[in-house]
Every structure is written in C-alpha cells, then in structure tokens.
Design an enzyme around this catalytic site. Structure first.
Site, PDB file in Angstrom:
ATOM      1  N   GLU A  43     -45.667  18.704 -72.206  1.00 52.88           N
ATOM      2  CA  GLU A  43     -46.222  18.686 -70.843  1.00 52.88           C
ATOM      3  C   GLU A  43     -47.737  18.562 -70.932  1.00 52.88           C
ATOM      4  O   GLU A  43     -48.427  19.486 -71.366  1.00 52.88           O
ATOM      5  CB  GLU A  43     -45.838  19.978 -70.104  1.00 52.88           C
ATOM      6  CG  GLU A  43     -46.487  20.067 -68.731  1.00 52.88           C
ATOM      7  CD  GLU A  43     -46.233  21.402 -68.017  1.00 52.88           C
ATOM      8  OE1 GLU A  43     -45.251  22.095 -68.352  1.00 52.88           O
ATOM      9  OE2 GLU A  43     -47.033  21.738 -67.129  1.00 52.88           O
ATOM     10  N   ARG A  47     -55.261  18.196 -65.982  1.00 52.18           N
ATOM     11  CA  ARG A  47     -56.453  19.015 -65.771  1.00 52.18           C
ATOM     12  C   ARG A  47     -57.656  18.443 -66.484  1.00 52.18           C
ATOM     13  O   ARG A  47     -58.743  19.000 -66.403  1.00 52.18           O
ATOM     14  CB  ARG A  47     -56.228  20.430 -66.312  1.00 52.18           C
ATOM     15  CG  ARG A  47     -55.176  21.184 -65.561  1.00 52.18           C
ATOM     16  CD  ARG A  47     -54.975  22.554 -66.177  1.00 52.18           C
ATOM     17  NE  ARG A  47     -53.654  23.019 -65.852  1.00 52.18           N
ATOM     18  CZ  ARG A  47     -53.090  24.107 -66.348  1.00 52.18           C
ATOM     19  NH1 ARG A  47     -53.751  24.850 -67.212  1.00 52.18           N
ATOM     20  NH2 ARG A  47     -51.879  24.456 -65.990  1.00 52.18           N
ATOM     21  N   THR A  70     -49.243  20.197 -63.859  1.00 54.88           N
ATOM     22  CA  THR A  70     -50.306  20.350 -62.858  1.00 54.88           C
ATOM     23  C   THR A  70     -50.317  19.177 -61.872  1.00 54.88           C
ATOM     24  O   THR A  70     -51.372  18.702 -61.445  1.00 54.88           O
ATOM     25  CB  THR A  70     -51.701  20.544 -63.511  1.00 54.88           C
ATOM     26  OG1 THR A  70     -51.572  21.354 -64.687  1.00 54.88           O
ATOM     27  CG2 THR A  70     -52.646  21.281 -62.565  1.00 54.88           C
ATOM     28  N   LYS A 130     -39.435  25.306 -62.209  1.00 52.02           N
ATOM     29  CA  LYS A 130     -40.331  26.097 -63.047  1.00 52.02           C
ATOM     30  C   LYS A 130     -40.530  27.420 -62.297  1.00 52.02           C
ATOM     31  O   LYS A 130     -40.538  27.436 -61.060  1.00 52.02           O
ATOM     32  CB  LYS A 130     -41.645  25.319 -63.186  1.00 52.02           C
ATOM     33  CG  LYS A 130     -42.826  26.069 -63.736  1.00 52.02           C
ATOM     34  CD  LYS A 130     -43.909  25.056 -64.141  1.00 52.02           C
ATOM     35  CE  LYS A 130     -45.281  25.713 -64.190  1.00 52.02           C
ATOM     36  NZ  LYS A 130     -46.250  24.937 -64.985  1.00 52.02           N
TER      37      LYS A 130
HETATM   38  C1  3PG Z   1     -49.944  26.544 -66.975  1.00 57.01           C
HETATM   39  O1  3PG Z   1     -49.644  25.720 -66.148  1.00 57.01           O
HETATM   40  O2  3PG Z   1     -51.109  26.957 -67.186  1.00 57.01           O
HETATM   41  C2  3PG Z   1     -48.857  27.042 -67.791  1.00 57.01           C
HETATM   42  O3  3PG Z   1     -48.110  27.821 -66.995  1.00 57.01           O
HETATM   43  C3  3PG Z   1     -49.275  27.696 -69.042  1.00 57.01           C
HETATM   44  O4  3PG Z   1     -49.423  29.057 -68.880  1.00 57.01           O
HETATM   45  P1  3PG Z   1     -49.895  29.904 -70.135  1.00 57.01           P
HETATM   46  O5  3PG Z   1     -51.278  29.396 -70.493  1.00 57.01           O
HETATM   47  O6  3PG Z   1     -49.940  31.321 -69.640  1.00 57.01           O
HETATM   48  O7  3PG Z   1     -48.915  29.669 -71.220  1.00 57.01           O
END
Ligand code: 3PG
Length: 208
Positions: A43, A47, A70, A130
């Site tokens: 994934e 960002r 995201t 999710k």
């Molecule tokens: C995110 O979108 O930031 C994910 O959920 C990852 O979360 P984490 O950094 O706590 O693993």
C-alpha cells in the site's frame, strides 16, 4: 489481472506494508525487498509528491500487488485506474467515495471506525473494510464486538499495529490481514537499507 478486494486481503496475509515513499528510485528495490521477505501486497500512501510514480515503478516488479493508500477523493480512483494500480484504500468512507468505489473498475477498500459507518458501507454492498485507526478506535475488543451483529464482515485493521500485537488481531475470525508501517522504518528507507526491510518482512511472516 484484476483482483477483488477479497483476493487482495487474502494475499496480503499476514501484513500489508503501509508505505510513504519520497524517492521514485527507491520504489523498485523497496518492493523487491518486501516481496523477498514474503510480503507481496503493498500500500503506497498518496502522502508524498511522487506516490503515483512510485506505484507505477513498483508495478514493474514481478510478484507484487500494488495499490494506493490515503485515497480521500473520488477522482483519485480514476487516476489510479489510469496508471494501472491494483487497488485503492481510504482512511475513511465518505458517501462520494463509497459511491464512486462501486462504479469504478478498481478494488476499493474504505475504512470505518464505528458501526454506523460500517452500516453505510453495507447498504452500498461493501463487505470488507479497513478498521482505522485500529488501536485508537478500540483495537481487538472493538473488532470482537463487531463480529456479533456483523459476522460476515471482514477487516484489515490498521493504525497503531506493530510486530508486538499484530498476531492478536490476526487471531480474530473477522480479520483477514493487518496493515502497518513498521515494516519500513523511516531511517531504513532513508538509508536504503533493503536487507533490514527484507528482514523485518521475513520476521513478520515467520511469526505467524
Ligand atoms: C496509516 O494509514 O498511517 C496506516 O494506518 C499506518 O498506521 P501505522 O503507522 O500506525 O502502522
């Protein structure tokens, strides 16, 4: 090949690495390291400025399924389809994203943190979500509670999950895989320490 969300979540077991990649040059060696460590569903969060180019580069690596995280706007689904991404994941579930996610020919995984959000997705035909932010929104206790009234819904919990607790989530009947950023620490990526990233991936697979 087109994948369903169900296939992507199954293939992601035990962990879908959540990535934030700045340099396109890192895309291919990073995808190879994670794949060689046993994690094949990646994934790439939208960002960073280069996220779309990173996805395109990772798609040239054999044996990986690459999508975006995201995703917050419906038009991003179309851009992802255009560049050949395998799936899209959102940290939420707006009415616009849920509707477009059903129209577009791309596997789409929306996120929920509450039962009412889940029910809005169920009304539109979603069965996979999710669960975000998993730890802050109730963790394994919340997921256990969801399974009573909604036994057919499957989750990929993400947010605050680590190598210390991911097996607790995977032990639940309604969890297919988890997501997490711990596989790729920022310093390892900055230093292009591919052996360390491969070892973290392998360790996660070894533990389950
Ligand atoms: C995110 O979108 O930031 C994910 O959920 C990852 O979360 P984490 O950094 O706590 O693993």
């Amino acid at each position: 090949m087109k994948y369903t969300v169900e296939q992507i979540m199954s293939q992601a077991f035990p962990v879908m690495p959540v990535l934030a990649v700045e340099r396109v040059e890192d895309a291919i060696p990073l995808a190879q390291a994670l794949r060689d460590g046993g994690l094949t569903v990646l994934e790439v969060t939208l960002r960073t400025a280069n996220a779309m180019a990173v996805i395109e580069a990772m798609k040239t690596v054999a044996g990986v399924i690459v999508g975006a995280g995201t995703v917050t706007r419906a038009e991003q689904l179309h851009e992802l389809l255009r560049i050949g991404a395998d799936f899209a994941i959102s940290p939420g579930a707006t009415p616009g994203l849920l509707a477009e996610g059903k129209r577009v020919n791309l596997a789409f995984l929306p996120a929920i943190a509450t039962v009412s959000e889940m029910m809005q997705g169920l009304e539109l035909g979603y069965q996979h979500f999710k669960f975000f932010p998993a730890a802050a929104a109730g963790g394994t206790a919340a997921l256990k509670s969801f399974s009573g009234p909604f036994p057919n819904v499957q989750f990929c919990p993400t947010g605050g999950i680590s190598v210390r607790n991911f097996k607790d989530y995977l032990a639940l009947d309604n969890v297919t895989c988890v997501g997490g950023s711990w596989l790729v620490p920022a310093d390892a990526l900055a230093e292009q320490d591919w052996p360390r990233i491969e070892a973290l991936a392998r360790a996660a697979c070894f533990l389950v």
